[in-house]
Design a protein around this motif. Sequence first.
Motif, PDB file in Angstrom:
ATOM      1  N   ILE A  44       0.835  -1.205   0.000  1.00 34.53           N
ATOM      2  CA  ILE A  44       0.000   0.000   0.000  1.00 34.53           C
ATOM      3  C   ILE A  44       0.869   1.254   0.000  1.00 34.53           C
ATOM      4  O   ILE A  44       0.563   2.216  -0.699  1.00 34.53           O
ATOM      5  CB  ILE A  44      -1.005  -0.029   1.175  1.00 34.53           C
ATOM      6  CG1 ILE A  44      -2.051  -1.127   0.917  1.00 34.53           C
ATOM      7  CG2 ILE A  44      -1.684   1.322   1.365  1.00 34.53           C
ATOM      8  CD1 ILE A  44      -3.024  -1.358   2.037  1.00 34.53           C
ATOM      9  N   GLU A  45       1.978   1.234   0.745  1.00 35.99           N
ATOM     10  CA  GLU A  45       2.891   2.384   0.735  1.00 35.99           C
ATOM     11  C   GLU A  45       3.405   2.668  -0.674  1.00 35.99           C
ATOM     12  O   GLU A  45       3.448   3.820  -1.102  1.00 35.99           O
ATOM     13  CB  GLU A  45       4.085   2.128   1.653  1.00 35.99           C
ATOM     14  CG  GLU A  45       3.810   2.344   3.111  1.00 35.99           C
ATOM     15  CD  GLU A  45       5.043   2.101   3.964  1.00 35.99           C
ATOM     16  OE1 GLU A  45       5.904   1.268   3.589  1.00 35.99           O
ATOM     17  OE2 GLU A  45       5.139   2.758   5.020  1.00 35.99           O
ATOM     18  N   LEU A  50       2.717   6.621  -5.508  1.00 38.28           N
ATOM     19  CA  LEU A  50       2.410   7.072  -6.867  1.00 38.28           C
ATOM     20  C   LEU A  50       1.486   8.294  -6.865  1.00 38.28           C
ATOM     21  O   LEU A  50       1.434   9.042  -7.836  1.00 38.28           O
ATOM     22  CB  LEU A  50       1.781   5.938  -7.681  1.00 38.28           C
ATOM     23  CG  LEU A  50       2.651   4.696  -7.876  1.00 38.28           C
ATOM     24  CD1 LEU A  50       1.853   3.593  -8.569  1.00 38.28           C
ATOM     25  CD2 LEU A  50       3.915   5.028  -8.650  1.00 38.28           C
ATOM     26  N   HIS A  51       0.761   8.479  -5.767  1.00 40.40           N
ATOM     27  CA  HIS A  51      -0.111   9.641  -5.601  1.00 40.40           C
ATOM     28  C   HIS A  51       0.592  10.745  -4.800  1.00 40.40           C
ATOM     29  O   HIS A  51      -0.019  11.771  -4.493  1.00 40.40           O
ATOM     30  CB  HIS A  51      -1.405   9.249  -4.877  1.00 40.40           C
ATOM     31  CG  HIS A  51      -2.261   8.298  -5.645  1.00 40.40           C
ATOM     32  ND1 HIS A  51      -3.087   8.702  -6.676  1.00 40.40           N
ATOM     33  CD2 HIS A  51      -2.413   6.950  -5.546  1.00 40.40           C
ATOM     34  CE1 HIS A  51      -3.718   7.640  -7.172  1.00 40.40           C
ATOM     35  NE2 HIS A  51      -3.328   6.575  -6.506  1.00 40.40           N
ATOM     36  N   GLY A  52       1.850  10.490  -4.413  1.00 34.43           N
ATOM     37  CA  GLY A  52       2.587  11.463  -3.617  1.00 34.43           C
ATOM     38  C   GLY A  52       2.203  11.458  -2.155  1.00 34.43           C
ATOM     39  O   GLY A  52       2.415  12.437  -1.441  1.00 34.43           O
ATOM     40  N   LEU A  53       1.649  10.335  -1.696  1.00 36.73           N
ATOM     41  CA  LEU A  53       1.160  10.213  -0.322  1.00 36.73           C
ATOM     42  C   LEU A  53       1.929   9.168   0.466  1.00 36.73           C
ATOM     43  O   LEU A  53       2.330   8.136  -0.082  1.00 36.73           O
ATOM     44  CB  LEU A  53      -0.308   9.781  -0.316  1.00 36.73           C
ATOM     45  CG  LEU A  53      -1.364  10.783  -0.701  1.00 36.73           C
ATOM     46  CD1 LEU A  53      -2.702  10.095  -0.903  1.00 36.73           C
ATOM     47  CD2 LEU A  53      -1.468  11.859   0.358  1.00 36.73           C
ATOM     48  N   THR A  54       2.067   9.415   1.769  1.00 40.87           N
ATOM     49  CA  THR A  54       2.484   8.362   2.682  1.00 40.87           C
ATOM     50  C   THR A  54       1.219   7.678   3.197  1.00 40.87           C
ATOM     51  O   THR A  54       0.111   8.231   3.064  1.00 40.87           O
ATOM     52  CB  THR A  54       3.272   8.929   3.880  1.00 40.87           C
ATOM     53  OG1 THR A  54       2.385   9.736   4.667  1.00 40.87           O
ATOM     54  CG2 THR A  54       4.492   9.724   3.419  1.00 40.87           C
ATOM     55  N   VAL A  60      -5.037  10.072   7.265  1.00 42.72           N
ATOM     56  CA  VAL A  60      -5.597  11.363   7.695  1.00 42.72           C
ATOM     57  C   VAL A  60      -6.638  11.843   6.691  1.00 42.72           C
ATOM     58  O   VAL A  60      -7.741  12.265   7.078  1.00 42.72           O
ATOM     59  CB  VAL A  60      -4.480  12.412   7.880  1.00 42.72           C
ATOM     60  CG1 VAL A  60      -5.068  13.811   8.034  1.00 42.72           C
ATOM     61  CG2 VAL A  60      -3.610  12.061   9.076  1.00 42.72           C
ATOM     62  N   LEU A  61      -6.319  11.780   5.404  1.00 47.06           N
ATOM     63  CA  LEU A  61      -7.269  12.227   4.382  1.00 47.06           C
ATOM     64  C   LEU A  61      -8.568  11.438   4.449  1.00 47.06           C
ATOM     65  O   LEU A  61      -9.659  12.014   4.369  1.00 47.06           O
ATOM     66  CB  LEU A  61      -6.653  12.105   2.985  1.00 47.06           C
ATOM     67  CG  LEU A  61      -5.519  13.072   2.646  1.00 47.06           C
ATOM     68  CD1 LEU A  61      -4.911  12.709   1.286  1.00 47.06           C
ATOM     69  CD2 LEU A  61      -5.991  14.508   2.660  1.00 47.06           C
TER      70      LEU A  61
END
Length: 167
Positions: A44-45, A50-54, A60-61
């Motif tokens: 998942i990480e 690829l979306h620029g997210l951790t 949080v989102l």
Amino acid sequence: MHRTERHTSGKLANRLTVMYPPDELPRQLWLQMMRTFSRMHRRIEIALDLHGLTLAQFDVLVALRGAEGLRQQDLARHLLVTKGNVCLVLDRMQANGWVERRPDPDDGRAHRLYLTPQGKALVTKAIPTQRALVQQATEQFLPLEQQLLLRLLERFEAGLIGEEASG
């Protein structure tokens, strides 16, 4: 070790190939849960990157998408992390323009958290990625097996929560 084979009829048949001694089972169970968690966590990480997210930012989102206006301390409790940890993640997310903190009208020391339009768009794009990975990982189980695994893990967690409360 427990092995599952698919027969040509498509039905699952379980065959025990190696049984662990009872005193070894808890350790093997723990090791297997940790290996499984680590593999899924890493997959998942990589996908969220690829979306620029951790993964922490994604969590949080998703939490704010379902409950905008949460206080930071409530978000930390929801995510099972410390207030300091969530504060660091939020600082970066705010700098990226994904979340905003607004003063809590009922408590001058607290902040309420809201997604920005950019944060809403990002989580909307990232959720299908995470869901596809979870679907892929669980599709090997029949729905009844998924229900059973879920119930067993809930029972396991309830035992841990009970130990935390009494300890």
